[in-house]
Design a protein around this motif. Structure first.
Motif, mmCIF file in Angstrom:
data_model
loop_
_atom_site.group_PDB
_atom_site.id
_atom_site.type_symbol
_atom_site.label_atom_id
_atom_site.label_comp_id
_atom_site.label_asym_id
_atom_site.label_seq_id
_atom_site.Cartn_x
_atom_site.Cartn_y
_atom_site.Cartn_z
ATOM 1 N N LEU A 22 1.029 0.563 -7.714
ATOM 2 C CA LEU A 22 1.532 -0.667 -6.976
ATOM 3 C C LEU A 22 3.111 -0.562 -6.973
ATOM 4 O O LEU A 22 3.834 -0.664 -5.960
ATOM 5 C CB LEU A 22 1.149 -1.804 -7.633
ATOM 6 N N LEU A 54 5.319 0.387 -3.877
ATOM 7 C CA LEU A 54 6.155 -0.760 -3.252
ATOM 8 C C LEU A 54 7.671 -0.362 -3.323
ATOM 9 O O LEU A 54 8.439 -0.543 -2.447
ATOM 10 C CB LEU A 54 5.796 -2.179 -3.747
ATOM 11 N N TRP A 55 8.010 0.264 -4.461
ATOM 12 C CA TRP A 55 9.362 0.890 -4.437
ATOM 13 C C TRP A 55 9.801 1.730 -3.294
ATOM 14 O O TRP A 55 10.572 1.592 -2.589
ATOM 15 C CB TRP A 55 9.298 1.695 -5.895
ATOM 16 N N LEU A 108 -1.884 2.341 1.384
ATOM 17 C CA LEU A 108 -1.760 1.068 1.022
ATOM 18 C C LEU A 108 -3.054 0.506 1.034
ATOM 19 O O LEU A 108 -3.589 -0.141 -0.064
ATOM 20 C CB LEU A 108 -0.874 0.352 1.677
#
Length: 151
Positions: free
Chosen positions: A62, A66-67, A87
């Motif tokens: 996660l 997201l980074w 995702l």
């Protein structure tokens, strides 16, 4: 970026590789060699060791996902279809794992502790099916991640 990709790949490899080993290697050998009480105890103890690694993988996947999504692609609008699919499949896998963690896994532990082998067998069967689904999703996600941007 290279740190994020490396951590992301290590977390995915740990999770998907562990599921592959459990399904394709350990399960057939356990069925062949062990009686149900020993098999259920083996699986419960194996999950006790594997599931903390899955929790770690979930957090790392996660965070690094997201980074990369926001740091590299600038958000969902800048990401290709393969990133969107990755995702979605990753979130589905995490939801399945959370269900395993909070529902059949604790019931398996209670059944093993109480030596209620038929009840434990039902819980293990449910966990096995859910891990099988996650394994398929995980392998598909690896294929999408590695080849999706080239399609």
């Amino acid at each position: 970026m290279s740190l994020a990709i490396t951590l992301h790949l290590l977390a995915a490899t740990t999770w998907v590789g562990g599921m592959f080993f459990a399904w394709m290697i350990l399960r057939p050998v356990a069925v062949e060699l062990l009686e149900p009480p020993q098999r259920l105890a083996l699986w419960y103890r194996a999950f006790q060791r594997f599931f903390p690694w899955v929790w770690g993988a979930v957090v790392v996947l996660l965070a690094t996902g997201l980074w990369m999504l926001f740091g590299v692609f600038g958000g969902m609008g800048g990401a290709g279809w393969h990133v969107h699919l990755m995702l979605v499949s990753g979130l589905a896998m995490m939801a399945i794992f959370l269900h395993i963690w909070f529902a059949p896994y604790p019931r398996l532990g209670k059944a093993v502790s109480a030596e209620e082998w038929p009840a434990g067998g039902r819980q293990l069967g449910q966990i096995r099916r859910l891990i099988g689904i996650n394994l398929i999703l995980g392998l598909a996600t690896v294929a999408i991640a590695s080849g999706g941007r080239f399609l």
